[in-house]
Scaffold this motif. Structure first.
Motif: not given
Length: 207
Positions: A197-198, A166, A190-191, A174, A162-163, A159, A194
Motif C-alpha cells: 500500500e505504501l 499499530e 498484514a505486513v 496485529l 507504522l506497524l 512500514a 502495508i
C-alpha cells in the motif's frame, strides 16, 4: 532574501519541541513558531518527512498536508519552500522553510523514532517479516538495482514505524497475530499489505 533557523529536539517522553525563527529582509522583526509535539505528533511528522523525501528522490513530488498538535505543514511542489503554520488559540503564526533544511533536521528525528521502535517487543518479528516481503514488481528495472534497493529500504522503514505503532495499541489485532504461533501467516500477510500500500501511494511505478 530570508533567513531561517529551524530546530527540533526530542523529549524523554517520546515527543519533541519544534522551533522555527525566520526573518525576511523586506519585513521588520522575526517570525517565531514554537510547538510541543506529542509522541504521536512527532511520529506523524517523521512519516511526513520520509514520504516527502522519497517522492522527491524519485522525481515525483506531490502536494501534501499534515495537521496535528496545533501545527500545519503544507508542501506545494511548484514552490521551493515548505509552508508552516502554528495555531495558538485565535491567532496563527505562519512561515516558510526550504524543504532541504526541513529534511536535514528531520533526519535525526527519524533515527530517534527508529531506535525507539526497535526497542518494542514486536520489533524483531516485524523486521524479519518486512525483510521477507518483496518490493513492487519491476522496481529494479525502472530505477536500476542500487536505487531500487534504496527505495525499498526506505519503504520498509516507513512500514516498520507504522506497524510498530499499530502492534503496540492495546488489543491490537496485529499484535495478537504477531504473538500467536498459528497466526504468523496472517501477520506476514498484514505486513505485506502495508508495504505494498505504501509503495502504491509513494512510488509511481507501482501505481
Amino acid at each position: 532574501m530570508s533567513a531561517q533557523i529551524f530546530s527540533i529536539d526530542a523529549r524523554e517522553d517520546g515527543g519533541a519541541k519544534l522551533a522555527l525563527n525566520s526573518k525576511h529582509d523586506m519585513h521588520s522583526g522575526i517570525r517565531r513558531i514554537s510547538c510541543e509535539l506529542s509522541p504521536e505528533g512527532l511520529l506523524q511528522l517523521v512519516l511526513y518527512a520520509e514520504a516527502l523525501s522519497l517522492r522527491q528522490h524519485l522525481g515525483h513530488p506531490a502536494a501534501s498536508r499534515l495537521s496535528g498538535d496545533g501545527l500545519e505543514l503544507f508542501y506545494d511542489p511548484a514552490a521551493p519552500d515548505l509552508h508552516v503554520a502554528r495555531q495558538a488559540g485565535y491567532s496563527q503564526q505562519a512561515a516558510r522553510i526550504p524543504v532541504a533544511i526541513f529534511q536535514a533536521e528531520m533526519a535525526g528525528m527519524t533515527e530517534i523514532c527508529m531506535t525507539r521502535a526497535e526497542a518494542s517487543k514486536h520489533a524483531p518479528v516485524l523486521k524479519q517479516l518486512l525483510a521477507e516481503c518483496a518490493g513492487p514488481e519491476d522496481l529494479d528495472q525502472w530505477l536500476g538495482q542500487d536505487d531500487a534497493d534504496l527505495v525499498l529500504h526506505q519503504l520498509r522503514e516507513i512500514a516498520f514505524l507504522l506497524l510498530v505503532r499499530e502492534a503496540s495499541i492495546c488489543g491490537s489485532a496485529l499484535g495478537r497475530k504477531l504473538r500467536g504461533k498459528k497466526t504468523q501467516d496472517q501477520a506476514r500477510e498484514a505486513v505485506r499489505v502495508i508495504l505494498l500500500e505504501l509503495a502504491t501511494e509513494l512510488v509511481p511505478v507501482s501505481a
